[in-house]
Design an enzyme around this catalytic site. Structure first.
Site, PDB file in Angstrom:
ATOM      1  N   VAL A 168      52.118  84.398  58.477  1.00 15.03           N
ATOM      2  CA  VAL A 168      51.357  83.324  57.816  1.00 15.03           C
ATOM      3  C   VAL A 168      51.127  83.655  56.331  1.00 15.03           C
ATOM      4  CG1 VAL A 168      49.279  81.890  57.917  1.00 15.03           C
ATOM      5  CG2 VAL A 168      50.223  82.816  60.026  1.00 15.03           C
ATOM      6  N   LYS A 218      47.432  96.551  55.842  1.00  8.69           N
ATOM      7  CA  LYS A 218      46.965  97.707  56.598  1.00  8.69           C
ATOM      8  C   LYS A 218      47.894  98.912  56.493  1.00  8.69           C
ATOM      9  CE  LYS A 218      45.272  98.495  61.274  1.00  8.69           C
ATOM     10  NZ  LYS A 218      45.256  97.931  62.618  1.00  8.69           N
ATOM     11  N   LYS A 233      42.283  81.912  65.008  1.00 12.92           N
ATOM     12  CA  LYS A 233      41.549  81.112  66.010  1.00 12.92           C
ATOM     13  C   LYS A 233      40.648  81.957  66.887  1.00 12.92           C
ATOM     14  CE  LYS A 233      45.980  81.643  67.036  1.00 12.92           C
ATOM     15  NZ  LYS A 233      47.230  81.143  66.640  1.00 12.92           N
ATOM     16  N   GLY A 246      61.427  85.138  68.708  1.00 10.00           N
ATOM     17  CA  GLY A 246      60.231  85.379  67.905  1.00 10.00           C
ATOM     18  C   GLY A 246      59.101  84.403  68.184  1.00 10.00           C
ATOM     19  N   LYS A 301      41.632  77.579  70.567  1.00  7.42           N
ATOM     20  CA  LYS A 301      41.832  76.361  69.764  1.00  7.42           C
ATOM     21  C   LYS A 301      40.991  75.207  70.322  1.00  7.42           C
ATOM     22  CE  LYS A 301      46.469  77.837  68.568  1.00  7.42           C
ATOM     23  NZ  LYS A 301      47.866  77.860  69.012  1.00  7.42           N
TER      24      LYS A 301
HETATM   25  N1  LIG Z   1      52.190  83.201  63.239  1.00  8.98           N
HETATM   26  C1  LIG Z   1      51.795  81.958  63.404  1.00  8.98           C
HETATM   27  O1  LIG Z   1      52.621  81.038  63.521  1.00  8.98           O
HETATM   28  C2  LIG Z   1      50.335  81.610  63.428  1.00  8.98           C
HETATM   29  C3  LIG Z   1      49.946  80.254  63.553  1.00  8.98           C
HETATM   30  C4  LIG Z   1      48.587  79.930  63.519  1.00  8.98           C
HETATM   31  C5  LIG Z   1      47.661  80.939  63.392  1.00  8.98           C
HETATM   32  N2  LIG Z   1      48.057  82.234  63.308  1.00  8.98           N
HETATM   33  C6  LIG Z   1      47.031  83.266  63.167  1.00  8.98           C
HETATM   34  O2  LIG Z   1      47.126  83.789  61.847  1.00  8.98           O
HETATM   35  C7  LIG Z   1      46.792  85.177  61.839  1.00  8.98           C
HETATM   36  C8  LIG Z   1      47.944  85.973  61.262  1.00  8.98           C
HETATM   37  O3  LIG Z   1      49.080  85.800  62.068  1.00  8.98           O
HETATM   38  P1  LIG Z   1      50.511  86.376  61.639  1.00  8.98           P
HETATM   39  O4  LIG Z   1      51.466  85.801  62.637  1.00  8.98           O
HETATM   40  O5  LIG Z   1      50.750  86.164  60.190  1.00  8.98           O
HETATM   41  O6  LIG Z   1      50.314  87.919  61.937  1.00  8.98           O
HETATM   42  P2  LIG Z   1      51.315  89.125  61.567  1.00  8.98           P
HETATM   43  O7  LIG Z   1      52.655  88.581  61.164  1.00  8.98           O
HETATM   44  O8  LIG Z   1      51.253  90.097  62.673  1.00  8.98           O
HETATM   45  O9  LIG Z   1      50.669  89.784  60.253  1.00  8.98           O
HETATM   46  C9  LIG Z   1      49.399  90.350  60.293  1.00  8.98           C
HETATM   47  C10 LIG Z   1      49.050  90.886  58.928  1.00  8.98           C
HETATM   48  O10 LIG Z   1      47.703  91.338  58.973  1.00  8.98           O
HETATM   49  C11 LIG Z   1      47.629  92.610  58.328  1.00  8.98           C
HETATM   50  N3  LIG Z   1      46.455  93.326  58.872  1.00  8.98           N
HETATM   51  C12 LIG Z   1      46.142  93.612  60.160  1.00  8.98           C
HETATM   52  N4  LIG Z   1      44.944  94.234  60.243  1.00  8.98           N
HETATM   53  C13 LIG Z   1      44.485  94.318  58.967  1.00  8.98           C
HETATM   54  C14 LIG Z   1      43.300  94.830  58.389  1.00  8.98           C
HETATM   55  N5  LIG Z   1      42.331  95.370  59.145  1.00  8.98           N
HETATM   56  N6  LIG Z   1      43.152  94.757  57.035  1.00  8.98           N
HETATM   57  C15 LIG Z   1      44.122  94.208  56.260  1.00  8.98           C
HETATM   58  N7  LIG Z   1      45.275  93.692  56.752  1.00  8.98           N
HETATM   59  C16 LIG Z   1      45.441  93.753  58.097  1.00  8.98           C
HETATM   60  C17 LIG Z   1      48.951  93.271  58.647  1.00  8.98           C
HETATM   61  O11 LIG Z   1      49.148  94.303  57.709  1.00  8.98           O
HETATM   62  P3  LIG Z   1      50.545  95.126  57.619  1.00  8.98           P
HETATM   63  O12 LIG Z   1      51.488  94.179  56.944  1.00  8.98           O
HETATM   64  O13 LIG Z   1      50.210  96.283  56.798  1.00  8.98           O
HETATM   65  O14 LIG Z   1      50.923  95.437  59.027  1.00  8.98           O
HETATM   66  C18 LIG Z   1      49.903  92.076  58.464  1.00  8.98           C
HETATM   67  O15 LIG Z   1      50.251  91.899  57.116  1.00  8.98           O
HETATM   68  C19 LIG Z   1      46.448  85.515  63.289  1.00  8.98           C
HETATM   69  O16 LIG Z   1      45.083  85.421  63.487  1.00  8.98           O
HETATM   70  C20 LIG Z   1      47.174  84.452  64.087  1.00  8.98           C
HETATM   71  O17 LIG Z   1      46.535  84.193  65.340  1.00  8.98           O
HETATM   72  C21 LIG Z   1      49.365  82.582  63.325  1.00  8.98           C
END
Ligand SMILES: NC(=O)c1ccc[n+]([C@@H]2O[C@H](COP(=O)([O-])OP(=O)(O)OC[C@H]3O[C@@H](n4cnc5c(N)ncnc54)[C@H](OP(=O)(O)O)[C@@H]3O)[C@@H](O)[C@H]2O)c1
Length: 393
Positions: A14, A38, A96, A178, A196
């Site tokens: 995201v 992180k 969420k 994915g 949600k």
């Molecule tokens: N993916 C989707 O399509 C989607 C849709 C709607 C909502 N969401 C929500 O959006 C959020 C992010 O999803 P994502 O898919 O983008 O996750 P992701 O690809 O796994 O990326 C997570 C990111 O968070 C960082 N992170 C984790 N813990 C941290 C901390 N304590 N301090 C600072 N950075 C931290 C990670 O750092 P590193 O890069 O260093 O590992 C990484 O950059 C989630 O809550 C998810 O439920 C996702």
């Protein structure tokens, strides 16, 4: 608010989506000042100078107006969001689980510190459902909101019904593409859809429902017999949260698989897409469909929230503050299909009525009416026995 400076937490799917959407946006502009992540060993595809591993670099930077929280850890996210709001920074989040688990605290923080938190991306990705409920349906009494709120399970279910894959094969394909994580529990057991639904319930009905009160029964026990049953009857299977009024002042919410026929809007919502049906007392049925997840669709929803903050938009929660709100209940009768092995479970479940029973060497099922309280109390037993149930209609 002009020339917005953003402090971004998370640069995963995201976070990248937001970065790209901002970079390519021809209208609204805002600058990402700092990105907190992180893992220090991960290579990044943009200037390393942008990154920090210290959250206070963003949270206590007076030049940062808006904190954009896009990390995958709900508890760490809540700490970040809370500190940001205490420091009078507006927040945009896509998380969420964090929002659903801390709804009341987030309402209180907004009132106490007079800052806004927007979270359109947290519920059904790019479908602008929260703002629609807030702005368009702010006064109309709603009867029911339902839909497909989780793209991963919808992808799996589409593959089972349309392409004849087994549940295990479809899950594996979703993981390879994915759409599903290596540990798919959150999606396939219905937790994600529940979070949600809890968020949507606040904006649709003005009620804060604790997620722990809500039944979520997922699709992990689906087998070939259930798929065959659905196909023979002309149904599609959807994991569908239902939020509905059960009486003038009572509201029920549950997440269960559902058999839908071709007359239902959700029937044609396939693969990773999401759909939301809003039923109003006067407006009747409205149907919204869109991408519920993915880097750019979710990034675009986050960008829309940042843009909304630039003209001082905040949720008003009118149904929570000005309308007579509902009380939450699990005392609701629902019609279900239940595949079972042994008749004993039927007694345990205390069906109110059984309208059809089918027995064969490899497939027993009943169609009947059950109270949600009974179903919820025996949920663990159903999972242990690998039984499957689905709402009819
Ligand atoms: N993916 C989707 O399509 C989607 C849709 C709607 C909502 N969401 C929500 O959006 C959020 C992010 O999803 P994502 O898919 O983008 O996750 P992701 O690809 O796994 O990326 C997570 C990111 O968070 C960082 N992170 C984790 N813990 C941290 C901390 N304590 N301090 C600072 N950075 C931290 C990670 O750092 P590193 O890069 O260093 O590992 C990484 O950059 C989630 O809550 C998810 O439920 C996702």
């Amino acid at each position: 608010m002009k020339n917005i400076n953003l402090g971004l937490f998370g640069f995963g799917s995201v976070g990248h989506g937001l970065y790209t959407a901002l970079d390519q946006s021809t209208g609204f502009k805002a600058q990402i000042k700092r990105i907190c992540v992180k893992n220090k060993d991960k290579s990044r595809d943009i200037d390393m100078q942008m990154f920090t591993f210290e959250k206070d670099d963003i949270l206590f930077d007076p030049e940062i107006d808006v904190v954009v929280e896009l990390i995958d850890d709900a508890e760490a996210a809540f700490e970040i969001v809370k500190t940001a709001m205490e420091n009078k920074k507006h927040v945009v989040t896509s998380n969420k689980k964090m929002v659903a688990m801390h709804l009341q605290e987030l309402l209180d923080l907004q009132r106490k510190y007079q800052v806004g938190i927007l979270y359109e991306a947290s519920a059904c990705g790019s479908i602008p459902i929260i703002r629609t409920l807030e702005e368009y349906f702010d006064n109309e009494e709603l009867v029911q909101v339902s839909g497909i709120f989780n793209g991963t399970t919808n992808y799996i279910l589409t593959k089972t019904i349309k392409d004849g894959l087994t549940y295990a094969e479809a899950l594996k394909e979703a993981q390879l593409k994915g759409f599903a994580e290596s540990d798919p529990t959150n999606d396939v057991e219905g937790f994600d859809a529940k979070y949600k639904a809890v968020i949507i319930a606040l904006h649709a009905f003005g009620i804060v429902v604790p997620p722990t009160e809500v039944l979520n029964f997922g699709i992990s026990t689906l087998n070939e017999m259930d798929i065959l049953y659905a196909r023979e009857k002309g149904f599609n299977i959807k994991l569908s949260p239902i939020i509905k009024k059960t009486s003038e002042k009572k509201l029920a919410l549950y997440v269960l698989p559902r058999f839908v026929n071709s007359e239902n809007h959700l029937y044609k919502v396939e693969n990773e897409f999401n759909g939301v049906i809003v039923e109003g007392k006067f407006s009747g049925e409205q149907f919204f469909q869109g991408r519920g997840a993915g880097s750019l669709p979710t990034g675009s929803a986050v960008l829309s929230d940042i843009s909304a903050l630039s003209y001082n938009y905040q949720y008003e929660y009118k149904k929570n503050t000005q309308h007579q709100t509902h009380a939450y209940t699990n005392d609701a009768d629902i019609d279900i299909y239940l595949r079972f092995d042994d008749d004993e479970i039927l007694k345990e479940l205390n069906f109110k009525e059984i309208r059809a029973r089918f027995y064969s060497p490899n497939h027993n099922y009943v169609l009947g009416t059950i109270n949600l309280l009974d179903l919820r109390s025996k949920q663990q037993l159903l999972l242990e026995q690998r039984l499957f149930c689905a709402v009819l209609g």
